[in-house]
Design a protein around this motif. Structure first.
Motif, PDB file in Angstrom:
ATOM      1  N   GLY A 172     111.778 106.342 -20.326  1.00  0.00           N
ATOM      2  CA  GLY A 172     110.575 105.402 -20.933  1.00  0.00           C
ATOM      3  C   GLY A 172     110.726 104.902 -22.322  1.00  0.00           C
ATOM      4  O   GLY A 172     110.266 103.717 -22.321  1.00  0.00           O
ATOM      5  N   SER A 173     111.420 105.555 -23.244  1.00  0.00           N
ATOM      6  CA  SER A 173     111.421 105.047 -24.620  1.00  0.00           C
ATOM      7  C   SER A 173     112.604 105.655 -25.358  1.00  0.00           C
ATOM      8  O   SER A 173     113.019 106.748 -25.176  1.00  0.00           O
ATOM      9  N   VAL A 174     113.303 105.115 -26.327  1.00  0.00           N
ATOM     10  CA  VAL A 174     114.195 105.830 -26.974  1.00  0.00           C
ATOM     11  C   VAL A 174     114.023 105.211 -28.400  1.00  0.00           C
ATOM     12  O   VAL A 174     113.444 103.882 -28.775  1.00  0.00           O
ATOM     13  N   PHE A 175     113.902 106.012 -29.480  1.00  0.00           N
ATOM     14  CA  PHE A 175     113.769 105.868 -30.797  1.00  0.00           C
ATOM     15  C   PHE A 175     114.929 106.564 -31.799  1.00  0.00           C
ATOM     16  O   PHE A 175     115.102 107.680 -31.803  1.00  0.00           O
ATOM     17  N   ILE A 176     115.644 105.609 -32.408  1.00  0.00           N
ATOM     18  CA  ILE A 176     116.376 106.031 -33.435  1.00  0.00           C
ATOM     19  C   ILE A 176     116.193 105.670 -34.629  1.00  0.00           C
ATOM     20  O   ILE A 176     116.220 104.597 -35.085  1.00  0.00           O
ATOM     21  N   GLY A 177     115.984 106.694 -35.688  1.00  0.00           N
ATOM     22  CA  GLY A 177     115.662 106.411 -37.071  1.00  0.00           C
ATOM     23  C   GLY A 177     116.618 105.740 -37.971  1.00  0.00           C
ATOM     24  O   GLY A 177     116.398 105.228 -38.911  1.00  0.00           O
ATOM     25  N   LEU A 193     135.513 105.683 -24.993  1.00  0.00           N
ATOM     26  CA  LEU A 193     134.862 105.290 -23.849  1.00  0.00           C
ATOM     27  C   LEU A 193     133.547 105.837 -23.761  1.00  0.00           C
ATOM     28  O   LEU A 193     133.261 106.923 -23.688  1.00  0.00           O
ATOM     29  N   PHE A 194     132.343 104.942 -23.641  1.00  0.00           N
ATOM     30  CA  PHE A 194     131.040 105.370 -23.521  1.00  0.00           C
ATOM     31  C   PHE A 194     130.604 106.277 -24.544  1.00  0.00           C
ATOM     32  O   PHE A 194     129.644 107.164 -24.366  1.00  0.00           O
ATOM     33  N   ASN A 195     130.941 106.158 -25.848  1.00  0.00           N
ATOM     34  CA  ASN A 195     130.708 106.965 -26.919  1.00  0.00           C
ATOM     35  C   ASN A 195     129.295 106.163 -27.524  1.00  0.00           C
ATOM     36  O   ASN A 195     129.354 105.011 -27.533  1.00  0.00           O
ATOM     37  N   ALA A 196     128.389 107.356 -27.835  1.00  0.00           N
ATOM     38  CA  ALA A 196     126.899 106.781 -28.508  1.00  0.00           C
ATOM     39  C   ALA A 196     126.556 105.776 -27.446  1.00  0.00           C
ATOM     40  O   ALA A 196     126.223 104.778 -27.947  1.00  0.00           O
ATOM     41  N   THR A 197     126.326 106.213 -26.231  1.00  0.00           N
ATOM     42  CA  THR A 197     125.544 105.096 -25.241  1.00  0.00           C
ATOM     43  C   THR A 197     124.402 105.463 -24.833  1.00  0.00           C
ATOM     44  O   THR A 197     124.321 106.793 -24.779  1.00  0.00           O
ATOM     45  N   ILE A 198     123.503 104.341 -24.457  1.00  0.00           N
ATOM     46  CA  ILE A 198     122.244 104.895 -23.787  1.00  0.00           C
ATOM     47  C   ILE A 198     122.409 104.111 -22.496  1.00  0.00           C
ATOM     48  O   ILE A 198     122.372 102.882 -22.291  1.00  0.00           O
ATOM     49  N   ASN A 199     122.164 105.076 -21.451  1.00  0.00           N
ATOM     50  CA  ASN A 199     122.253 104.337 -19.912  1.00  0.00           C
ATOM     51  C   ASN A 199     121.232 104.847 -19.047  1.00  0.00           C
ATOM     52  O   ASN A 199     120.888 106.006 -19.097  1.00  0.00           O
ATOM     53  N   ALA A 200     120.723 104.086 -18.395  1.00  0.00           N
ATOM     54  CA  ALA A 200     119.414 104.200 -17.334  1.00  0.00           C
ATOM     55  C   ALA A 200     119.964 103.480 -16.019  1.00  0.00           C
ATOM     56  O   ALA A 200     120.165 102.468 -16.039  1.00  0.00           O
ATOM     57  N   GLU A 201     120.084 104.184 -14.846  1.00  0.00           N
ATOM     58  CA  GLU A 201     120.220 103.723 -13.612  1.00  0.00           C
ATOM     59  C   GLU A 201     119.127 102.561 -13.305  1.00  0.00           C
ATOM     60  O   GLU A 201     119.488 101.775 -12.676  1.00  0.00           O
ATOM     61  N   ASP A 202     117.867 102.961 -13.714  1.00  0.00           N
ATOM     62  CA  ASP A 202     116.955 101.909 -13.339  1.00  0.00           C
ATOM     63  C   ASP A 202     116.644 101.179 -14.395  1.00  0.00           C
ATOM     64  O   ASP A 202     116.997  99.795 -14.624  1.00  0.00           O
ATOM     65  N   ASP A 203     115.666 101.593 -15.345  1.00  0.00           N
ATOM     66  CA  ASP A 203     115.310 100.751 -16.355  1.00  0.00           C
ATOM     67  C   ASP A 203     115.009 101.471 -17.691  1.00  0.00           C
ATOM     68  O   ASP A 203     114.933 102.799 -17.725  1.00  0.00           O
ATOM     69  N   ILE A 204     115.015 100.885 -18.911  1.00  0.00           N
ATOM     70  CA  ILE A 204     114.569 101.502 -20.108  1.00  0.00           C
ATOM     71  C   ILE A 204     113.370 100.680 -20.648  1.00  0.00           C
ATOM     72  O   ILE A 204     113.367  99.437 -20.801  1.00  0.00           O
ATOM     73  N   GLY A 205     112.352 101.503 -20.712  1.00  0.00           N
ATOM     74  CA  GLY A 205     111.002 100.862 -21.161  1.00  0.00           C
ATOM     75  C   GLY A 205     110.721 100.364 -22.546  1.00  0.00           C
ATOM     76  O   GLY A 205     110.581  98.988 -22.736  1.00  0.00           O
ATOM     77  N   ALA A 206     111.445 100.986 -23.442  1.00  0.00           N
ATOM     78  CA  ALA A 206     111.449 100.437 -24.756  1.00  0.00           C
ATOM     79  C   ALA A 206     112.764 101.309 -25.821  1.00  0.00           C
ATOM     80  O   ALA A 206     112.946 102.323 -25.626  1.00  0.00           O
ATOM     81  N   LEU A 207     113.301 100.420 -26.660  1.00  0.00           N
ATOM     82  CA  LEU A 207     114.136 100.944 -27.559  1.00  0.00           C
ATOM     83  C   LEU A 207     113.753 100.392 -28.774  1.00  0.00           C
ATOM     84  O   LEU A 207     113.768  99.066 -29.062  1.00  0.00           O
TER      85      LEU A 207
END
Length: 207
Positions: A172-177, A193-207
């Protein structure tokens, strides 16, 4: 089933397998840990684990990974209610250490209602450490400070998945201060490889 659990101090694993852990085949009611959850040298230590679902988890301090695989972690094959970590989530030297996840016990994972980390989410020195992952929908992840992957140097090999946020469906959402930092590759043979990554198979609502 297990009803509400309150530990005023800390949950600390040891050298024995699954030491200092809460394991339930059924559901677990709301869990409150006053201070830290600290993994040990044994495998599967300092876990809060259920096959059927966890209502919620509140930790006053940090979730701290150590040398044991899956030490510590918050995990269920059912739905996971809101998780609040007051301090940091830190991966360790053991795989899957410092993790919050659904679908981790060999079954079909449920939904994740949301994770709030007051401090930073930091990957460890082993693959797949310091992460939040769900096989179902993930409502949100909120990190107060930084999101950091692990680092390598010298002749260390590849480091993969040290610090990640992942859903097999949607986030739904990701917030990083603070900042997103992959880590430092000072090695002669390895790679991050893939360090500090954000991954969704479908979608990400908000970042």
């Amino acid at each position: 089933k297990l009803g509400p659990v309150t530990i005023a101090g800390s949950l600390i694993g040891g050298s024995g397998i699954r030491s200092g852990s809460i394991f339930v085949d059924g559901t677990i009611g709301p869990v409150r840990i006053g201070h830290d959850i600290v993994g040990g040298d044994g495998g599967g230590t300092a876990q809060i684990s259920s096959d059927s679902g966890i209502a919620s988890v509140s930790v006053g301090g940090s979730l701290i990974g150590r040398d044991g695989n899956r030490s510590p972690r918050i995990a269920t094959d059912g739905n996971l209610g809101r998780v609040k970590i007051g301090g940091d989530v830190l991966g360790g030297a053991g795989q899957f250490s410092g993790s919050i996840e659904t679908g981790s016990n060999g079954g079909v994972g449920g939904k994740m209602a949301g994770v709030t980390i007051g401090g930073s989410l930091v990957g460890g020195s082993a693959n797949a450490t310091g992460f939040v992952a769900s096989e179902g929908d993930m409502a949100f992840v909120k990190i107060g400070h930084d999101f950091v992957g692990g680092s390598i140097s010298g002749t260390m090999p590849n480091l993969q998945g040290s610090g990640f946020i992942e859903s097999d469906q949607r986030i739904g959402s990701v917030f990083i201060g603070g900042s997103i930092i992959a880590g430092t590759d000072a090695s002669t043979v390895g790679a991050l490889l893939f360090n500090a990554t954000i991954n969704a198979e479908d979608d990400i609502g908000a970042l």
